[in-house]
Scaffold this active site. Sequence first.
Site, PDB file in Angstrom:
ATOM      1  N   GLY A  67      -0.046   5.717   5.084  1.00 57.89           N
ATOM      2  CA  GLY A  67      -0.780   5.651   3.811  1.00 57.89           C
ATOM      3  C   GLY A  67      -0.320   4.385   3.107  1.00 57.89           C
ATOM      4  O   GLY A  67       0.785   4.344   2.558  1.00 57.89           O
TER       5      GLY A  67
ATOM      6  N   GLY B 195      -1.569   2.876   0.518  1.00 56.98           N
ATOM      7  CA  GLY B 195      -2.203   2.769  -0.798  1.00 56.98           C
ATOM      8  C   GLY B 195      -1.198   2.363  -1.863  1.00 56.98           C
ATOM      9  O   GLY B 195      -0.296   1.558  -1.605  1.00 56.98           O
ATOM     10  N   ASN B 196      -1.348   2.962  -3.041  1.00 54.36           N
ATOM     11  CA  ASN B 196      -0.500   2.544  -4.166  1.00 54.36           C
ATOM     12  C   ASN B 196       0.976   2.859  -3.930  1.00 54.36           C
ATOM     13  O   ASN B 196       1.833   1.987  -4.085  1.00 54.36           O
ATOM     14  CB  ASN B 196      -0.973   3.232  -5.455  1.00 54.36           C
ATOM     15  CG  ASN B 196      -2.271   2.630  -5.969  1.00 54.36           C
ATOM     16  OD1 ASN B 196      -2.563   1.459  -5.704  1.00 54.36           O
ATOM     17  ND2 ASN B 196      -3.056   3.411  -6.680  1.00 54.36           N
TER      18      ASN B 196
ATOM     19  N   GLY C 227       2.417   3.812  -1.021  1.00 56.87           N
ATOM     20  CA  GLY C 227       2.838   3.225   0.256  1.00 56.87           C
ATOM     21  C   GLY C 227       3.140   1.737   0.122  1.00 56.87           C
ATOM     22  O   GLY C 227       4.157   1.246   0.624  1.00 56.87           O
TER      23      GLY C 227
ATOM     24  N   ASP D  80      -2.587   2.880   7.976  1.00 57.62           N
ATOM     25  CA  ASP D  80      -3.665   3.492   7.178  1.00 57.62           C
ATOM     26  C   ASP D  80      -4.856   3.713   8.096  1.00 57.62           C
ATOM     27  O   ASP D  80      -4.757   3.479   9.316  1.00 57.62           O
ATOM     28  CB  ASP D  80      -4.014   2.614   5.960  1.00 57.62           C
ATOM     29  CG  ASP D  80      -4.496   3.445   4.777  1.00 57.62           C
ATOM     30  OD1 ASP D  80      -5.594   4.035   4.880  1.00 57.62           O
ATOM     31  OD2 ASP D  80      -3.798   3.513   3.748  1.00 57.62           O
TER      32      ASP D  80
ATOM     33  N   ASN E 220      -5.741  17.275   1.337  1.00 61.41           N
ATOM     34  CA  ASN E 220      -4.486  16.686   1.832  1.00 61.41           C
ATOM     35  C   ASN E 220      -3.828  17.495   2.951  1.00 61.41           C
ATOM     36  O   ASN E 220      -3.148  16.924   3.801  1.00 61.41           O
ATOM     37  CB  ASN E 220      -3.519  16.461   0.667  1.00 61.41           C
ATOM     38  CG  ASN E 220      -3.937  15.247  -0.156  1.00 61.41           C
ATOM     39  OD1 ASN E 220      -4.894  14.565   0.181  1.00 61.41           O
ATOM     40  ND2 ASN E 220      -3.221  14.972  -1.231  1.00 61.41           N
TER      41      ASN E 220
ATOM     42  N   SER F 199       3.076  13.114  -0.142  1.00 60.53           N
ATOM     43  CA  SER F 199       1.724  13.589  -0.449  1.00 60.53           C
ATOM     44  C   SER F 199       1.778  14.927  -1.187  1.00 60.53           C
ATOM     45  O   SER F 199       2.623  15.774  -0.899  1.00 60.53           O
ATOM     46  CB  SER F 199       0.922  13.759   0.838  1.00 60.53           C
ATOM     47  OG  SER F 199       1.041  12.625   1.667  1.00 60.53           O
ATOM     48  N   ASN F 200       0.830  15.115  -2.079  1.00 65.40           N
ATOM     49  CA  ASN F 200       0.768  16.347  -2.870  1.00 65.40           C
ATOM     50  C   ASN F 200      -0.299  17.303  -2.365  1.00 65.40           C
ATOM     51  O   ASN F 200      -1.256  16.860  -1.730  1.00 65.40           O
ATOM     52  CB  ASN F 200       0.470  15.977  -4.335  1.00 65.40           C
ATOM     53  CG  ASN F 200       1.744  15.646  -5.076  1.00 65.40           C
ATOM     54  OD1 ASN F 200       2.714  16.388  -4.986  1.00 65.40           O
ATOM     55  ND2 ASN F 200       1.749  14.532  -5.802  1.00 65.40           N
TER      56      ASN F 200
ATOM     57  N   HIS G  23       7.732  20.877  -7.481  1.00 63.50           N
ATOM     58  CA  HIS G  23       7.471  19.559  -8.057  1.00 63.50           C
ATOM     59  C   HIS G  23       6.781  19.664  -9.418  1.00 63.50           C
ATOM     60  O   HIS G  23       5.869  20.441  -9.609  1.00 63.50           O
ATOM     61  CB  HIS G  23       6.581  18.791  -7.074  1.00 63.50           C
ATOM     62  CG  HIS G  23       6.351  17.361  -7.446  1.00 63.50           C
ATOM     63  ND1 HIS G  23       7.191  16.638  -8.260  1.00 63.50           N
ATOM     64  CD2 HIS G  23       5.359  16.502  -7.080  1.00 63.50           C
ATOM     65  CE1 HIS G  23       6.728  15.400  -8.382  1.00 63.50           C
ATOM     66  NE2 HIS G  23       5.617  15.303  -7.681  1.00 63.50           N
TER      67      HIS G  23
END
Length: 327
Positions: free
Chosen positions: A11, A13-14, A16, A35, A103, A127-128, A183
């Site tokens: 991943g 993205g932001n 990562g 990715d 996810n 990841s959430n 979390h």
Amino acid sequence: MMRRAKISVIGAGNIGGECARSIAMKELGDVVLVDVPNRDKPELHMPRGKALDLACCGPVENFDARITGTFEYADIADSDVVIVTAGVPRKPGQSRDDLVSINAGIVKSVAQNIKRYAPNAIVIVVSNPLDAMVYVMWKVTGFPAARVLGQAGALDVARYKAFLAMELGVSVEDIQGLLLGGHGDDMVPLPRLTSVNGIPIRDVLAEEKIRACVERAKVGGGEVVKLMGTSAWYAPSAGTIEMVEAIVRDKKRVIPCAAWCESEFGVRDANGGKGLFVGVPCVIGAKGVERIITFKMDETEARFMSESISHVKDLIGATVKLFPELA
Ligand code: APR
């Protein structure tokens, strides 16, 4: 001959991308950014572009790190650490739990690839919804629990400390604190174990102000989502890199992480004798979660922890409903 650690980031993205930058800046190892192709624009290669951009920071920031970007999971072979940030982030109005249906499928496929290509890696899941995604990773890879951990507590406790430091007007370096549980919204506050350079927080800050900092830390992620339209990446990445550094430098740092618990902190009673991943203080070193440090909770803490465990249990139940093979 010694080789540099190999750290793969799934991943790009932001979170990562920011993880890759921090790994390079701290010279923790070489980075592989993974990715998926952009379905609408197949001519693009985002991970390779991001890797190229980052590599060109090296001469300015003075770091030596090989940074590559790829769509191929085979490139993560022999990774020492794999960070998993693949998945969709929250949008305003969404809870972390709302992400589960998308996810869980993504993390499941990522886990299958990690199992195949990097079977000896230590995996940090970001990841959430985190507490369920780390369970999916563990279940699918079949890795020993010491090598699967979730980044949540490092971030939650950072938010908690940041808000306390702002409230007190003191350096963040002088705030010590700890949290337990799931979390964010589910975290278990521990003002009893919070101090300003050893001075109990309750001696220097009124109870309602402490509570306000706890509440703000719980929903700190949501506060950022409302402001930016997507979820945070600087602090989540900082928390992740704290864990990576503890592993590659074998530091034996004590960091709250989502780790596999069977009896610790009342998990056995709150979850019918079964284990689950939940935030607890862990000794993090070259072997991953090397030890969980337990301590006696007071009555209020135990009640909060039991509620938190019960929510994590429900979240895993919702995940298993979607993917019965993960039971
Ligand atoms: N394999 C690899 N990468 C994937 C896959 C997959 N199967 N599926 C999605 N991705 C990629 C996306 O293409 C995207 O580039 O994961 C990246 C996620 O990046 P962002 O959308 O920028 O999300 P980010 O803010 O980094 O958050 C990632 O971490 O904290 C959690 O809630 C957050 O679940 C979210 C995750």
